[in-house]
Scaffold this motif. Structure first.
Motif, short mmCIF file in Angstrom:
data_model
loop_
_atom_site.label_atom_id
_atom_site.label_comp_id
_atom_site.label_asym_id
_atom_site.label_seq_id
_atom_site.Cartn_x
_atom_site.Cartn_y
_atom_site.Cartn_z
N ALA A 30 0.82 -1.25 0.00
CA ALA A 30 0.07 0.16 -0.01
C ALA A 30 0.92 1.34 0.11
O ALA A 30 1.83 1.29 0.77
N GLY A 32 2.34 4.73 1.04
CA GLY A 32 2.45 5.01 2.48
C GLY A 32 3.12 3.91 3.61
O GLY A 32 3.46 4.63 4.34
N ILE A 209 10.73 -5.49 17.99
CA ILE A 209 10.07 -4.14 18.49
C ILE A 209 9.82 -4.10 19.89
O ILE A 209 10.06 -3.04 20.60
N ASN A 325 18.65 2.29 8.07
CA ASN A 325 19.28 1.86 9.13
C ASN A 325 20.71 1.56 8.73
O ASN A 325 20.99 0.58 8.27
N1 ACO Z 1 0.18 4.14 5.00
C1 ACO Z 1 0.47 4.55 6.14
N2 ACO Z 1 0.90 3.60 7.10
C2 ACO Z 1 0.85 2.28 6.74
C3 ACO Z 1 0.25 1.84 5.45
C4 ACO Z 1 -0.19 2.86 4.51
N3 ACO Z 1 -0.60 2.57 3.36
N4 ACO Z 1 0.35 0.59 5.47
C5 ACO Z 1 0.96 0.14 6.55
N5 ACO Z 1 1.17 1.02 7.38
C6 ACO Z 1 1.83 1.18 8.70
C7 ACO Z 1 1.24 0.21 9.68
O1 ACO Z 1 0.06 0.37 10.33
C8 ACO Z 1 2.61 -0.06 10.60
O2 ACO Z 1 2.63 1.03 11.40
P1 ACO Z 1 2.19 0.80 12.89
O3 ACO Z 1 2.94 -0.04 13.52
O4 ACO Z 1 2.11 2.06 13.59
O5 ACO Z 1 0.66 0.40 13.06
C9 ACO Z 1 3.66 0.20 9.71
O6 ACO Z 1 3.23 0.73 8.69
C10 ACO Z 1 4.43 -1.03 9.19
O7 ACO Z 1 3.54 -1.78 9.18
P2 ACO Z 1 3.48 -3.37 9.33
O8 ACO Z 1 2.23 -4.22 8.68
O9 ACO Z 1 3.45 -3.41 10.78
O10 ACO Z 1 4.91 -3.75 8.67
P3 ACO Z 1 5.41 -5.28 8.76
O11 ACO Z 1 5.20 -6.08 10.07
O12 ACO Z 1 5.29 -5.68 7.55
O13 ACO Z 1 7.11 -5.05 8.89
C11 ACO Z 1 8.61 -4.33 10.49
C12 ACO Z 1 7.55 -3.74 9.80
C13 ACO Z 1 8.45 -5.53 11.40
C14 ACO Z 1 9.54 -3.26 11.19
C15 ACO Z 1 9.59 -4.98 9.32
O14 ACO Z 1 10.10 -4.13 8.40
C16 ACO Z 1 11.17 -5.79 10.12
O15 ACO Z 1 10.95 -6.62 10.49
N6 ACO Z 1 12.21 -4.85 10.26
C17 ACO Z 1 13.45 -5.25 10.58
C18 ACO Z 1 13.38 -5.35 12.13
C19 ACO Z 1 13.64 -3.95 13.04
O16 ACO Z 1 13.87 -3.18 12.34
N7 ACO Z 1 13.23 -4.01 14.09
C20 ACO Z 1 13.37 -2.90 15.06
C21 ACO Z 1 14.28 -3.15 16.07
S1 ACO Z 1 15.56 -4.05 16.03
C22 ACO Z 1 16.59 -3.33 14.99
O17 ACO Z 1 17.13 -2.40 15.08
C23 ACO Z 1 17.07 -4.30 13.87
#
Ligand code: ACO
Length: 451
Positions: A30, A32, A209, A325
């Motif tokens: 999506a 955003g 997280i 990052n």
């Molecule tokens: N418009 C606006 N926001 C949107 C849209 C949209 N169209 N679609 C989704 N979002 C938002 C979601 O609501 C979510 O926000 P929220 O958490 O405030 O609800 C955000 O975008 C991310 O969407 P998710 O579906 O939660 O994302 P997903 O689970 O697919 O992946 C994650 C996110 C887990 C952070 C992933 O990128 C990841 O695993 N990253 C690596 C791990 C990481 O960085 N961890 C952080 C700490 S550890 C470290 O430093 C490595």
């Protein structure tokens, strides 16, 4: 020895990036999701021309050149990284090629590793050395660098790459507070790299997280307690001019500042809560450990802390948003961003807290004071001007379309263990002064050149 801290800094990020809006379209998510949901704008990446040695050489050489450092004045060189290539052989030893040319080989320190925390551990080693009885009067350099890449999927847009180098010595313009570092370390399998055949981590996004936020709760509360012990008037976030975080993606940092406010709320006696946190009394009985994914708490405290975020944290996210990052250098990229967003006059005498997190997990909150006297002011000005020059390179980068970026990632993945190997990535697109990989021979020994 007094006022041990940072005298000079340098930052390096690659000259090519992929735009997160284009990546959203390419990944068919999506619109955003990456830009608003994660808060990311651009993601830097390296082709097979760059590796951990080359990016650390690049940033270190720039620090040395720009600050006219006499290599015989350096007694310690520390590296923090989680990007592993020669396993038993440290990146530090490769960086010694710069020093050995000048006959400077009496230099302590090696690599330190624990996910994104290694840079902080390396920095603490350097500070501790300068403050110790082993110190011989010379300066220390800390290099933090990483190439953060994830396999295809939801974590990929949270990659990035870069390196930071810092010169550490007494009488610094940026001084580390003594006796208030607060750490939280425990075991978790939230992010780790057990597959040595791959450059990619195993990552449990949701758990990572939760680990990050619970580490923040623990560090912040302990830090506040230690601050109150030396200053009974310490009022948490309100007593700090800035609050900087390790930034896996910018949205998590904004949520983290809200989390700090939630902690301040819970630490406020019941009878004072309504006046200090109006309209939030429905959260009076809430517990930290049950609220990591509580939407109501998150929303209410994001709203409460909006202005605090704009003033104290957002200025530190410029590089994180536009590079991604960087792992170990992420927090220090935050420091650089914060410094270049202000003038020396705005910074003199200010105090800010920094939160470092490395999965697995290791975390610390500590604080930096900006020195008050005029001589520190001119040192600070020099530091800011120098990093400003490097940060301005953000505008000189090249955007690469997602398909081409994916192809570059594919080449990295397929050749992660190829030897002998000659990289195919372009040299002409690199910034001047960038080190790059020329070849890997059949004994997997690497040679580099500098553009
Ligand atoms: N418009 C606006 N926001 C949107 C849209 C949209 N169209 N679609 C989704 N979002 C938002 C979601 O609501 C979510 O926000 P929220 O958490 O405030 O609800 C955000 O975008 C991310 O969407 P998710 O579906 O939660 O994302 P997903 O689970 O697919 O992946 C994650 C996110 C887990 C952070 C992933 O990128 C990841 O695993 N990253 C690596 C791990 C990481 O960085 N961890 C952080 C700490 S550890 C470290 O430093 C490595």
């Amino acid at each position: 020895v007094e006022n041990v801290g940072i005298h000079a800094m340098e930052i390096y990020f690659p000259s090519q990036y992929v735009d997160q809006v284009e990546l959203e379209k390419f990944d068919e998510v999506a619109a955003g999701k990456y830009t608003i949901g994660l808060g990311q704008s651009k993601m830097a990446f390296c082709t097979d021309r760059e590796d951990i040695h080359s990016i650390c050489l690049t940033v270190l050489h720039r620090l040395i050149e720009k600050n006219n450092i006499n290599l015989h004045d350096i007694g310690r060189l520390e590296v923090g990284t989680e990007t592993i290539i020669d396993k038993s052989k440290s990146v530090k030893t490769f960086l010694m090629t710069l020093f050995a040319k000048e006959g400077a080989t009496d230099i302590e320190g090696i690599d330190t590793t624990n996910a994104c925390y290694g840079g902080t551990a390396a920095l603490f080693n350097a500070i501790n050395w300068v403050e110790s009885s082993s110190w011989d009067g010379r300066k220390a350099i800390v290099v933090a660098g990483d190439i953060a890449v994830y396999g295809k999927g939801p974590a990929r847009p949270t990659g990035g790459a870069g390196a930071v180098a810092m010169l550490i010595a007494p009488d610094a313009p940026l001084v580390f507070d003594c006796g208030v570092r607060a750490s939280y370390m425990t075991h978790a399998y939230d992010f780790y790299k057990p597959d040595l055949a791959s450059e990619f981590p195993y990552v449990d996004g949701k758990l990572s997280i939760q680990c990050y936020l619970s580490a923040l709760d623990n560090c912040y509360n302990l830090f506040s307690k230690k601050m109150r012990a030396i200053d009974p008037n310490f009022k948490g976030l309100l007593s700090l001019d800035g609050m900087l975080f390790h930034s896996p993606y910018c949205k998590l940092v904004q949520k983290s500042l809200a989390r700090v406010s939630f902690n301040d709320f819970l630490n406020t006696p019941y009878e004072e809560r309504e006046s200090k946190f109006p309209g939030l009394s429905q959260f009076n009985e809430f517990k930290r450990e049950n609220t990591y994914f509580d939407r109501d708490v998150e929303k209410a405290f994001m709203t409460y802390s909006k202005d605090l975020f704009e003033a104290k944290t957002k200025p530190s996210l410029h590089l994180a948003r536009n590079v991604g990052n960087m792992y170990t250098p992420s927090l220090y990229g935050g420091l650089v961003s914060y410094l270049v967003s202000k003038s020396p006059e705005q910074l003199i005498g200010k105090k800010f807290a920094l939160f470092s997190y490395g999965s697995g997990l290791a975390s610390t909150m500590y604080s930096i004071n900006i020195c008050n006297d005029m001589s520190a002011g001119s040192k600070l000005e020099k530091l800011i001007n120098s990093v400003n020059e490097s940060v301005s390179l953000l505008e000189k980068r090249m955007s690469v379309e997602p398909q081409k970026f994916t192809n570059y990632m594919q080449v990295r993945t397929e050749n992660y263990h190829t030897a002998p190997y000659e990289p195919s990535g372009p040299v002409d697109t690199l910034f001047p002064g960038t080190y790059y990989l020329v070849k890997i021979d059949d004994q997997r020994r690497r040679t580099y050149d500098r553009k």
